[in-house]
Design a protein around this motif. Structure first.
Motif, mmCIF file in Angstrom:
data_model
loop_
_atom_site.group_PDB
_atom_site.id
_atom_site.type_symbol
_atom_site.label_atom_id
_atom_site.label_comp_id
_atom_site.label_asym_id
_atom_site.label_seq_id
_atom_site.Cartn_x
_atom_site.Cartn_y
_atom_site.Cartn_z
ATOM 1 N N ARG A 1 -1.914 23.454 4.657
ATOM 2 C CA ARG A 1 -1.441 22.155 5.174
ATOM 3 C C ARG A 1 -0.567 21.497 4.114
ATOM 4 O O ARG A 1 -0.812 21.643 2.914
ATOM 5 C CB ARG A 1 -2.642 21.232 5.477
ATOM 6 C CG ARG A 1 -3.430 21.594 6.722
ATOM 7 C CD ARG A 1 -4.676 20.727 6.841
ATOM 8 N NE ARG A 1 -4.324 19.296 6.818
ATOM 9 C CZ ARG A 1 -5.081 18.351 6.221
ATOM 10 N NH1 ARG A 1 -6.145 18.679 5.560
ATOM 11 N NH2 ARG A 1 -4.725 17.087 6.248
ATOM 12 N N GLU B 1 0.516 15.686 3.782
ATOM 13 C CA GLU B 1 -0.493 15.411 4.813
ATOM 14 C C GLU B 1 -1.847 15.226 4.150
ATOM 15 O O GLU B 1 -2.591 14.309 4.451
ATOM 16 C CB GLU B 1 -0.518 16.568 5.810
ATOM 17 C CG GLU B 1 -1.397 16.307 7.020
ATOM 18 C CD GLU B 1 -1.209 17.362 8.100
ATOM 19 O OE1 GLU B 1 -1.672 18.505 7.909
ATOM 20 O OE2 GLU B 1 -0.593 17.033 9.131
ATOM 21 N N ARG B 2 -2.139 16.101 3.189
ATOM 22 C CA ARG B 2 -3.434 16.000 2.494
ATOM 23 C C ARG B 2 -3.523 14.713 1.687
ATOM 24 O O ARG B 2 -4.584 14.205 1.406
ATOM 25 C CB ARG B 2 -3.617 17.232 1.584
ATOM 26 C CG ARG B 2 -3.946 18.500 2.370
ATOM 27 C CD ARG B 2 -4.098 19.745 1.488
ATOM 28 N NE ARG B 2 -2.805 20.289 1.092
ATOM 29 C CZ ARG B 2 -2.386 20.365 -0.144
ATOM 30 N NH1 ARG B 2 -3.115 19.897 -1.129
ATOM 31 N NH2 ARG B 2 -1.200 20.876 -0.441
ATOM 32 N N ALA B 3 -2.338 14.144 1.330
ATOM 33 C CA ALA B 3 -2.317 12.876 0.562
ATOM 34 C C ALA B 3 -2.186 11.677 1.489
ATOM 35 O O ALA B 3 -1.951 10.553 1.062
ATOM 36 C CB ALA B 3 -1.140 12.913 -0.417
ATOM 37 N N ASN B 4 -2.300 11.942 2.821
ATOM 38 C CA ASN B 4 -2.187 10.857 3.831
ATOM 39 C C ASN B 4 -0.876 10.079 3.757
ATOM 40 O O ASN B 4 -0.845 8.873 3.990
ATOM 41 C CB ASN B 4 -3.371 9.865 3.686
ATOM 42 C CG ASN B 4 -4.666 10.535 4.100
ATOM 43 O OD1 ASN B 4 -4.684 11.288 5.080
ATOM 44 N ND2 ASN B 4 -5.710 10.339 3.314
ATOM 45 N N TRP B 5 0.207 10.777 3.385
ATOM 46 C CA TRP B 5 1.516 10.118 3.417
ATOM 47 C C TRP B 5 2.100 10.185 4.827
ATOM 48 O O TRP B 5 2.634 9.224 5.328
ATOM 49 C CB TRP B 5 2.465 10.793 2.422
ATOM 50 C CG TRP B 5 3.832 10.232 2.446
ATOM 51 C CD1 TRP B 5 4.922 10.741 3.113
ATOM 52 C CD2 TRP B 5 4.279 9.010 1.819
ATOM 53 N NE1 TRP B 5 6.016 9.911 2.919
ATOM 54 C CE2 TRP B 5 5.646 8.854 2.136
ATOM 55 C CE3 TRP B 5 3.651 8.045 1.022
ATOM 56 C CZ2 TRP B 5 6.382 7.765 1.671
ATOM 57 C CZ3 TRP B 5 4.384 6.963 0.555
ATOM 58 C CH2 TRP B 5 5.746 6.837 0.887
ATOM 59 N N GLU B 6 1.953 11.332 5.429
ATOM 60 C CA GLU B 6 2.489 11.570 6.784
ATOM 61 C C GLU B 6 1.631 12.688 7.376
ATOM 62 O O GLU B 6 0.802 13.253 6.671
ATOM 63 C CB GLU B 6 3.956 11.985 6.668
ATOM 64 C CG GLU B 6 4.715 12.093 8.006
ATOM 65 C CD GLU B 6 4.477 10.952 8.950
ATOM 66 O OE1 GLU B 6 5.248 9.981 8.911
ATOM 67 O OE2 GLU B 6 3.511 11.021 9.718
ATOM 68 N N TYR B 7 1.756 12.927 8.644
ATOM 69 C CA TYR B 7 0.990 14.071 9.159
ATOM 70 C C TYR B 7 1.860 14.872 10.127
ATOM 71 O O TYR B 7 2.797 14.348 10.725
ATOM 72 C CB TYR B 7 -0.299 13.600 9.831
ATOM 73 C CG TYR B 7 -0.097 12.673 11.002
ATOM 74 C CD1 TYR B 7 0.143 11.311 10.790
ATOM 75 C CD2 TYR B 7 -0.104 13.146 12.309
ATOM 76 C CE1 TYR B 7 0.359 10.457 11.852
ATOM 77 C CE2 TYR B 7 0.110 12.297 13.376
ATOM 78 C CZ TYR B 7 0.341 10.945 13.138
ATOM 79 O OH TYR B 7 0.562 10.098 14.199
ATOM 80 N N GLU C 1 0.837 -1.216 0.000
ATOM 81 C CA GLU C 1 0.000 0.000 0.000
ATOM 82 C C GLU C 1 0.871 1.265 0.000
ATOM 83 O O GLU C 1 0.583 2.256 -0.664
ATOM 84 C CB GLU C 1 -0.915 -0.076 1.250
ATOM 85 C CG GLU C 1 -2.149 0.785 1.188
ATOM 86 C CD GLU C 1 -1.813 2.203 1.695
ATOM 87 O OE1 GLU C 1 -0.853 2.310 2.468
ATOM 88 O OE2 GLU C 1 -2.441 3.182 1.254
ATOM 89 N N ARG C 2 2.026 1.191 0.710
ATOM 90 C CA ARG C 2 2.912 2.355 0.794
ATOM 91 C C ARG C 2 3.486 2.667 -0.611
ATOM 92 O O ARG C 2 3.595 3.822 -1.007
ATOM 93 C CB ARG C 2 4.035 2.098 1.814
ATOM 94 C CG ARG C 2 4.949 3.221 2.121
ATOM 95 C CD ARG C 2 4.339 4.513 2.581
ATOM 96 N NE ARG C 2 3.780 4.545 3.922
ATOM 97 C CZ ARG C 2 3.316 5.681 4.475
ATOM 98 N NH1 ARG C 2 3.318 6.796 3.778
ATOM 99 N NH2 ARG C 2 2.839 5.698 5.690
ATOM 100 N N ARG D 1 0.808 4.317 -2.609
ATOM 101 C CA ARG D 1 0.634 5.714 -2.186
ATOM 102 C C ARG D 1 1.795 6.572 -2.709
ATOM 103 O O ARG D 1 1.589 7.668 -3.206
ATOM 104 C CB ARG D 1 0.543 5.800 -0.643
ATOM 105 C CG ARG D 1 -0.071 7.078 -0.143
ATOM 106 C CD ARG D 1 -0.278 6.973 1.347
ATOM 107 N NE ARG D 1 -1.296 6.003 1.688
ATOM 108 C CZ ARG D 1 -2.578 6.328 1.874
ATOM 109 N NH1 ARG D 1 -2.946 7.584 1.757
ATOM 110 N NH2 ARG D 1 -3.468 5.444 2.181
ATOM 111 N N GLU E 1 1.085 19.102 1.386
ATOM 112 C CA GLU E 1 0.482 18.177 0.418
ATOM 113 C C GLU E 1 0.634 16.739 0.894
ATOM 114 O O GLU E 1 -0.258 15.914 0.739
ATOM 115 C CB GLU E 1 1.143 18.350 -0.949
ATOM 116 C CG GLU E 1 0.559 17.418 -2.001
ATOM 117 C CD GLU E 1 0.759 17.898 -3.421
ATOM 118 O OE1 GLU E 1 1.169 19.058 -3.630
ATOM 119 O OE2 GLU E 1 0.489 17.097 -4.326
#
Ligand code: FNR
Length: 210
Positions: free
Chosen positions: A189, A193-199, A86-87, A90, A191
């Motif tokens: 915010r 984070e918005r792409a759910n890679w890291e927060y 999955e990583r 992504r 990108e």
């Protein structure tokens, strides 16, 4: 003594909040002198021993730009292979450079052999030279954002290849390749984070008291 009032401090915080790594640029050209003005700001940055080790190459030649894009593609493909499942999926969905759209290309190096500053502050931490250049890029990043200009830092590149393409002195260490232009959109915010890679975590997580 120059003082900054509460309104300025509030705006400065907003500038930190809205500074973004930009990968999507509008085709609009930068105003003439914009790159030179950003470099002037960068030269006001802190540097170990006032060594000013930053070296900037404004890349205008299309053949050189294409060679950088090619190198990014190769490095990005290699990076993708280092992930699985999955990583990996992504990672493959992320846009990690605006090299083909950005009107401005700026390669940034650290001159490790320059004798400015007379090696003050570097004996025990020679990497302070690279840190100084990274600090200069951050100053440039914020100043660009204040002008409504976006900057994207690309490190998914092979430093040896960038040296070759840009024909710079061996003693210059490649620090980063910056895409510069007007962003398609503004975000408060990251990108990634918005792409759910890291927060983005809170400062508490990074703070230790001794
Ligand atoms: C040294 C270094 C190197 C890179 C980056 C930054 C820095 C400091 N960043 C940008 C990075 O992904 C971004 O700063 C974070 O995701 C946080 O987002 P904002 O900068 O707050 O928008 C970055 N971004 C990208 O899309 N491709 C890249 O190769 C790199 N490389």
């Amino acid at each position: 003594m120059v003082a900054f009032d509460e309104a300025f401090r509030r705006q400065l915080r907003e500038l930190f909040v809205w500074r973004r790594d930009v990968r999507r640029f509008r085709p609009d050209p930068l105003p003439s002198g914009a790159m030179e003005r950003l470099i002037e700001i960068a030269c006001l940055s802190p540097s170990v021993g006032l060594s000013q080790p930053w070296r900037f190459v404004i890349v205008e030649d299309n053949a050189r730009r294409s060679a950088v894009v090619e190198d990014f593609r190769a490095c990005n493909a290699d990076a993708l292979h280092s992930y699985s499942g999955e990583r990996a999926a992504r990672y493959a969905s992320l846009k990690l450079a605006g090299l083909e759209e950005a009107p401005g290309h700026l390669a940034v190096f650290a001159d490790k052999t320059n004798d400015m500053g007379h090696r003050l502050g570097r004996a025990t931490m020679p990497d302070a030279v690279e840190y100084s250049v990274a600090a200069a890029i951050c100053c440039m990043w914020l100043s660009a954002r204040a002008d409504g200009i976006g900057l994207g830092w690309v490190s998914i590149l092979n430093p040896a290849r960038i040296h070759e393409v840009l024909e710079v002195p061996e003693s210059w260490k490649f620090i980063g390749y910056l895409c510069v232009g007007y962003p398609q959109k503004e975000f408060d915010r990251p990108e990634l984070e918005r792409a759910n890679w890291e927060y983005r975590r809170s400062a508490k997580e990074f703070t230790t008291r001794r």
